[in-house]
Scaffold this active site. Structure first.
Site, PDB file in Angstrom:
ATOM      1  N   ILE A 159       0.856  -1.182   0.000  1.00 47.89           N
ATOM      2  CA  ILE A 159       0.000   0.000   0.000  1.00 47.89           C
ATOM      3  C   ILE A 159       0.892   1.231   0.000  1.00 47.89           C
ATOM      4  CG2 ILE A 159      -0.255   0.010   2.527  1.00 47.89           C
ATOM      5  CD1 ILE A 159      -3.164   1.028   2.025  1.00 47.89           C
ATOM      6  N   PRO A 189       8.028  10.848   0.578  1.00 51.58           N
ATOM      7  CA  PRO A 189       9.223  11.502   1.128  1.00 51.58           C
ATOM      8  C   PRO A 189       8.881  12.914   1.622  1.00 51.58           C
ATOM      9  CG  PRO A 189       9.740  10.427  -0.951  1.00 51.58           C
ATOM     10  CD  PRO A 189       8.255  10.363  -0.798  1.00 51.58           C
ATOM     11  N   GLY A 198       5.359  12.152   5.667  1.00 49.05           N
ATOM     12  CA  GLY A 198       4.990  11.498   6.913  1.00 49.05           C
ATOM     13  C   GLY A 198       3.529  11.106   6.943  1.00 49.05           C
ATOM     14  N   PHE A 216       8.890   4.111   2.587  1.00 43.19           N
ATOM     15  CA  PHE A 216       8.539   3.211   3.693  1.00 43.19           C
ATOM     16  C   PHE A 216       7.478   2.197   3.262  1.00 43.19           C
ATOM     17  CE2 PHE A 216       9.382   7.249   6.329  1.00 43.19           C
ATOM     18  CZ  PHE A 216      10.755   7.028   6.306  1.00 43.19           C
ATOM     19  N   ALA A 222      -7.980  17.364   0.638  1.00 41.75           N
ATOM     20  CA  ALA A 222      -8.153  15.949   0.982  1.00 41.75           C
ATOM     21  C   ALA A 222      -9.223  15.284   0.122  1.00 41.75           C
ATOM     22  CB  ALA A 222      -8.516  15.813   2.459  1.00 41.75           C
ATOM     23  N   GLU A 237      -6.855  -1.017   9.880  1.00 41.68           N
ATOM     24  CA  GLU A 237      -5.410  -1.135  10.010  1.00 41.68           C
ATOM     25  C   GLU A 237      -4.961  -0.869  11.442  1.00 41.68           C
ATOM     26  OE1 GLU A 237      -1.260   0.605   8.068  1.00 41.68           O
ATOM     27  OE2 GLU A 237      -3.183   1.437   7.449  1.00 41.68           O
ATOM     28  N   ARG A 238      -5.553   0.131  12.081  1.00 45.11           N
ATOM     29  CA  ARG A 238      -5.164   0.455  13.455  1.00 45.11           C
ATOM     30  C   ARG A 238      -5.569  -0.647  14.419  1.00 45.11           C
ATOM     31  NH1 ARG A 238      -6.824   6.626  11.900  1.00 45.11           N
ATOM     32  NH2 ARG A 238      -4.773   7.099  11.001  1.00 45.11           N
ATOM     33  N   GLN A 268      14.923  -5.584  29.905  1.00 48.61           N
ATOM     34  CA  GLN A 268      15.777  -5.246  31.049  1.00 48.61           C
ATOM     35  C   GLN A 268      15.932  -6.439  31.985  1.00 48.61           C
ATOM     36  OE1 GLN A 268      17.295  -2.353  31.248  1.00 48.61           O
ATOM     37  NE2 GLN A 268      18.277  -2.623  33.252  1.00 48.61           N
ATOM     38  N   GLY A 306      18.574  -8.890  31.160  1.00 54.40           N
ATOM     39  CA  GLY A 306      19.958  -8.460  31.297  1.00 54.40           C
ATOM     40  C   GLY A 306      20.661  -8.367  29.948  1.00 54.40           C
TER      41      GLY A 306
END
Length: 381
Positions: A127, A132, A135, A160, A182, A246-247, A340, A343
């Site tokens: 998709i 560029p 965002g 991306f 839009a 998607e979310r 964490q 370790g």
């Protein structure tokens, strides 16, 4: 994890399907996963195998070659991918995010032509939204589609793009009327082997290493008019509809990754010895794990209720933003604490906790950054 509040979403047939998916991942994916991470992509053959097994079309109607199930079957696959730390192949993007766009907004001819190839794995989908410099700002796309004769000429660039190197089809967001803002966006189903399409380098990421992520360039790419999804300039509405799903997909994966990380960390800390006792025996470890278990278990019914609401398409944009925001934030805190408690070994890629920590970080970024989620939520206050 063992839940004090039992999960009630799934029936016996769902759990049988879950075990078959888990076995497929153990047999067909996990033995090769390290190699795919090194290569930065997944082979086309595993997509064909997934198509044969049925993973790629769990909720695609039977008349288009799919299994004909509902979103519960999608959710099961998403959960098992997360449980087994499988970020690629990006079957969830292909089958549970992109395919529903085509099902909900495609014509009968488009669905009959496109969906069977997605089910089989012959067509691998990507998709194309992010550009560029753009965002999460989808309103101000620069990629253009200009009507010419019996088709459109597309020019622009995307970045991306998951599956950007292995995909042969892309659902592409373009501007067809800049004066409308839009409301001037249109969506196209584009053949990535068409003249004028070029692919940039495979981007190196801190996680999801087996996913190929590319820059894509479109230079006077001619696309037939029948490859436009929905009406001209109706792309924003289509996108907002699909982003809800998607979310939710991101939230489901984040939730199960956190649960699996806690399980792995409990096991590891009970086995790992230091200063004459196990790591688990330290009060700090017990308290940290108790906090994580409480936070994750409190969130699980919320996620399950959202899954249930998705069965009737009743997840609103605001609810999708809330579940994506909360699960990804909690998952990242849990993964950081789990790493964490491992370790130094937690920082070694050989242990899955390191992969989980790196892979999950992007969940707060894609499908709209969490800052965008806060904006969506705040508009309804």
């Amino acid at each position: 994890m063992n839940f004090e509040i039992p999960r009630t979403l799934y029936r016996t047939e769902h759990e049988i399907f879950r075990e078959s998916v888990a076995k497929f991942l153990r047999d067909e994916v996990l033995p090769h996963y390290e190699k795919w991470e090194d290569e930065g992509r997944t082979p086309l053959e595993i997509w064909r195998r997934a198509g044969e097994f049925g993973i790629l079309g769990t909720s695609i109607p039977k008349e288009y070659g799919g299994m004909g199930g509902d979103f519960l079957y999608d959710a099961i696959v998403i959960e098992e991918l997360g449980r087994y730390s499988v970020a690629a192949p990006a079957w969830d993007l292909h089958g549970y995010i992109i395919a529903p766009f085509l099902i909900r907004h495609g014509t009968e001819e488009q669905k009959a032509s496109w969906l069977p190839h997605m089910v089989s794995g012959e067509h691998i989908a990507a998709i194309g939204l992010t550009e560029p410099g753009g965002g999460s700002d989808l309103k101000n796309l620069n990629t253009s589609a200009q009507l010419e004769d019996d088709g459109y000429i597309i020019n622009g660039a995307k970045t991306f793009i998951t599956n950007g190197h292995i995909a042969n089809r892309i659902l592409l967001a373009t501007k067809t009327d800049r004066s409308l803002g839009a409301k001037g966006i249109s969506m196209f189903w584009v053949n990535l082997n068409a003249d004028g399409v070029s692919r940039g380098r495979n981007l190196k990421k801190i996680g999801n290493k087996a996913q190929d992520t590319a820059e894509l360039f479109f230079d006077n790419v001619k696309v037939p008019a029948e490859c436009r999804l929905g009406a001209e300039n109706d792309g924003w509405r289509i996108l907002m509809d699909g982003l809800v799903r998607e979310r939710l997909v991101v939230a489901i994966r984040s939730m199960v990754i956190a649960e699996a990380a806690i399980d792995k960390t409990i096991t590891y800390t009970k086995e790992r010895k230091t200063f004459g006792q196990t790591v688990f025996d330290f009060q700090n470890t017990k308290f940290k794990l108790a906090e994580m278990v409480a936070n994750v278990e409190a969130l699980r019914p919320f996620v399950d209720r959202c899954i249930e609401l998705q069965l009737t398409e009743d997840v609103t944009p605001e609810l999708a933003a809330k579940v994506k925001l909360t699960t990804t934030e909690v998952a990242d805190r849990v993964l950081d604490e789990c790493l964490q408690l491992h370790g130094g070994y937690g920082y070694i890629w050989d242990l899955s906790i390191a992969r989980n920590w790196a892979d999950a970080r992007v969940h707060r970024i894609y499908a709209g950054t969490n800052e965008v989620m806060k904006h969506i939520i705040s508009r309804s206050l």
